[in-house]
Design a protein around this motif. Structure first.
Motif, PDB file in Angstrom:
ATOM      1  N   ARG A  68      13.431   6.549 -21.063  1.00 35.36           N
ATOM      2  CA  ARG A  68      14.891   6.617 -20.965  1.00 35.36           C
ATOM      3  C   ARG A  68      15.330   8.052 -20.703  1.00 35.36           C
ATOM      4  NH1 ARG A  68      17.418   3.029 -26.017  1.00 35.36           N
ATOM      5  NH2 ARG A  68      16.876   0.951 -25.194  1.00 35.36           N
ATOM      6  N   TYR A  70      18.834  10.164 -21.013  1.00 33.38           N
ATOM      7  CA  TYR A  70      20.195  10.120 -21.533  1.00 33.38           C
ATOM      8  C   TYR A  70      21.002  11.296 -20.998  1.00 33.38           C
ATOM      9  CZ  TYR A  70      18.659   6.924 -25.296  1.00 33.38           C
ATOM     10  OH  TYR A  70      18.167   5.869 -26.029  1.00 33.38           O
ATOM     11  N   GLY A  72      24.921  12.706 -22.100  1.00 25.46           N
ATOM     12  CA  GLY A  72      26.036  12.365 -22.981  1.00 25.46           C
ATOM     13  C   GLY A  72      26.759  13.571 -23.533  1.00 25.46           C
ATOM     14  N   PHE A  94      28.877   9.941 -27.412  1.00 32.12           N
ATOM     15  CA  PHE A  94      28.891   8.943 -26.336  1.00 32.12           C
ATOM     16  C   PHE A  94      27.817   9.331 -25.331  1.00 32.12           C
ATOM     17  CE2 PHE A  94      30.113   7.197 -22.258  1.00 32.12           C
ATOM     18  CZ  PHE A  94      30.545   5.915 -22.583  1.00 32.12           C
ATOM     19  N   SER A  95      27.034   8.351 -24.896  1.00 32.73           N
ATOM     20  CA  SER A  95      25.967   8.656 -23.932  1.00 32.73           C
ATOM     21  C   SER A  95      25.710   7.464 -23.018  1.00 32.73           C
ATOM     22  CB  SER A  95      24.676   9.049 -24.647  1.00 32.73           C
ATOM     23  OG  SER A  95      24.217   7.995 -25.475  1.00 32.73           O
ATOM     24  N   ARG A  96      25.099   7.796 -21.901  1.00 34.42           N
ATOM     25  CA  ARG A  96      24.664   6.789 -20.934  1.00 34.42           C
ATOM     26  C   ARG A  96      23.181   7.023 -20.664  1.00 34.42           C
ATOM     27  NH1 ARG A  96      26.759   3.605 -16.784  1.00 34.42           N
ATOM     28  NH2 ARG A  96      25.326   3.247 -15.053  1.00 34.42           N
ATOM     29  N   ASN A  98      19.567   5.684 -18.531  1.00 32.07           N
ATOM     30  CA  ASN A  98      18.870   4.894 -17.511  1.00 32.07           C
ATOM     31  C   ASN A  98      17.467   4.622 -18.018  1.00 32.07           C
ATOM     32  OD1 ASN A  98      20.987   4.936 -15.525  1.00 32.07           O
ATOM     33  ND2 ASN A  98      20.447   7.069 -15.096  1.00 32.07           N
ATOM     34  N   SER A 111      20.543   0.245 -17.078  1.00 35.30           N
ATOM     35  CA  SER A 111      21.354   1.329 -17.631  1.00 35.30           C
ATOM     36  C   SER A 111      22.340   0.762 -18.645  1.00 35.30           C
ATOM     37  CB  SER A 111      22.095   2.081 -16.527  1.00 35.30           C
ATOM     38  OG  SER A 111      22.988   1.227 -15.850  1.00 35.30           O
ATOM     39  N   PHE A 112      22.832   1.641 -19.523  1.00 36.55           N
ATOM     40  CA  PHE A 112      23.781   1.229 -20.558  1.00 36.55           C
ATOM     41  C   PHE A 112      24.541   2.470 -21.019  1.00 36.55           C
ATOM     42  CE2 PHE A 112      25.058   0.345 -24.950  1.00 36.55           C
ATOM     43  CZ  PHE A 112      25.696  -0.880 -24.779  1.00 36.55           C
ATOM     44  N   ALA A 113      25.809   2.273 -21.426  1.00 42.83           N
ATOM     45  CA  ALA A 113      26.634   3.382 -21.909  1.00 42.83           C
ATOM     46  C   ALA A 113      27.523   2.893 -23.042  1.00 42.83           C
ATOM     47  CB  ALA A 113      27.478   3.955 -20.777  1.00 42.83           C
ATOM     48  N   ASN A 114      27.619   3.695 -24.110  1.00 46.20           N
ATOM     49  CA  ASN A 114      28.498   3.359 -25.231  1.00 46.20           C
ATOM     50  C   ASN A 114      28.461   4.505 -26.245  1.00 46.20           C
ATOM     51  OD1 ASN A 114      30.213   1.962 -26.990  1.00 46.20           O
ATOM     52  ND2 ASN A 114      29.197   0.013 -26.565  1.00 46.20           N
ATOM     53  N   ASN A 172      26.048  -3.496 -28.535  1.00 45.21           N
ATOM     54  CA  ASN A 172      25.829  -2.063 -28.380  1.00 45.21           C
ATOM     55  C   ASN A 172      24.354  -1.750 -28.638  1.00 45.21           C
ATOM     56  OD1 ASN A 172      25.875   0.724 -28.343  1.00 45.21           O
ATOM     57  ND2 ASN A 172      27.630   0.915 -29.720  1.00 45.21           N
TER      58      ASN A 172
END
Length: 327
Positions: A68, A70, A72, A94-96, A98, A111-114, A172
């Protein structure tokens, strides 16, 4: 960065820190950056402060075969109100990321972001050893006596923190599964000011009412180099069924002026499930509306701080002071 290299970097950082920390501690902006621990002292009544950082992080998990990346930001909004001992705060991250999975013959990406953290809380200074014991007496004849470690120096300032984690989103991936919308976080904070050194400990119980409570211990040592530059080293251990780890952290800060600080830091751990390497660049800025309480001064004071006795008048209407006459 492999396991052995991370150990070498961590101990090299500690060694360099111990060799160059020789400057005087200055009380200007009171910031938690760039570490993850909180200091025991509030920012001060009427002071608003923002502390933030941008970070890049790499996670590589050997067992689950994924990587991953990150990108953020983390922030702290702090405000002192009501009393000098009380501080209200909002902590967030807060981070995103891949993610690349290597479990199949052909790797896949997602990918994810929260938010991984959003906590609203308050901190209160319970005990301040300086106010309890008073200032140390200065010995004008002995430098050794003034700089000798005293048993009082081992007694830290103590604060307590209580907050609520806020997570109103579903699914999340950065928080425990089926995380409660609101969960408690409490901390016991201590701080020792040893002249040139500042040592902070945080004992944390997080999400204690949920299925995945987390317990943390943070140890942070900070020191100035020349009144502008400072270095710090930090150790953080996390115990939870959702995520457990031991993290080493260290970095530099630069004081631009009494209200503005910039900083940078590195974070790494000592395992490969997953291995972590993170770089932070941050800053802290203070809006200082603090006003000192007015000091009431008694009238007619002499050099000793005591009230001067009223002078007597003789029959010639001359003032008599300390056995003599004044025209």
């Amino acid at each position: 960065m492999n396991h052995t290299c991370k150990h070498i970097c961590f101990f090299f950082l500690v060694f360099v820190t111990s060799q160059y920390l020789q400057a005087q501690y200055t009380e200007t902006i009171n910031t938690n950056n760039p570490g993850r621990s909180q200091g025991a002292f509030a920012v001060g009544k009427g002071v608003a402060q923002i502390e933030g950082s941008l970070f890049y992080r790499e996670d590589d998990h050997t067992l689950q075969r994924y990587g991953r990346d990150y990108l953020g930001t983390s922030f702290q909004l702090r405000y002192g109100a009501v009393t000098e001992r009380l501080e209200f705060s909002l902590f967030g991250e807060f981070s995103r990321f891949n993610q690349t999975d290597f479990n199949r013959s052909v790797s896949s990406e997602s990918s994810f972001a929260n938010f991984s953290r959003l906590t609203l809380g308050a901190k209160y200074l319970v005990f301040d050893p300086l106010k309890f014991f008073g200032e140390k007496k200065v010995n004008l004849k002995s430098w050794k006596a003034n700089n000798r470690l005293n048993w009082r120096d081992l007694i830290p300032a103590v604060s307590v923190y209580a907050g609520a984690n806020l997570d109103f989103t579903e699914g999340n991936l950065l928080t425990p599964p089926d995380d409660a919308p609101i969960s408690p976080r409490i901390e016991l904070i201590t701080q020792n000011n040893w002249g040139r050194w500042v040592f902070v400990t945080n004992i944390v119980a997080d999400r204690i009412s949920t299925d995945f409570p987390s317990y943390e211990l943070l140890l942070t040592m900070t020191h100035s180099i020349n009144g502008k530059w400072a270095v710090f080293g930090e150790f953080q251990t996390i115990k939870s069924d959702f995520y457990s780890d031991d993290l080493g952290r260290g970095g530099l800060t630069y004081l631009v002026n009494k209200d503005w600080q910039v900083d940078s830091s590195l974070t790494f751990n000592f395992k490969d499930t997953p291995s972590i390497f993170q770089v932070n660049l941050g800053m802290s800025y203070r809006l200082d509306f603090h006003k000192d309480a007015p000091i009431e001064q008694t009238k007619n004071l002499d050099g000793t701080g005591k009230k001067r006795k009223k002078s007597k008048k003789n029959k010639l209407n001359l003032e008599e002071d300390n056995g003599g006459l004044k025209l």
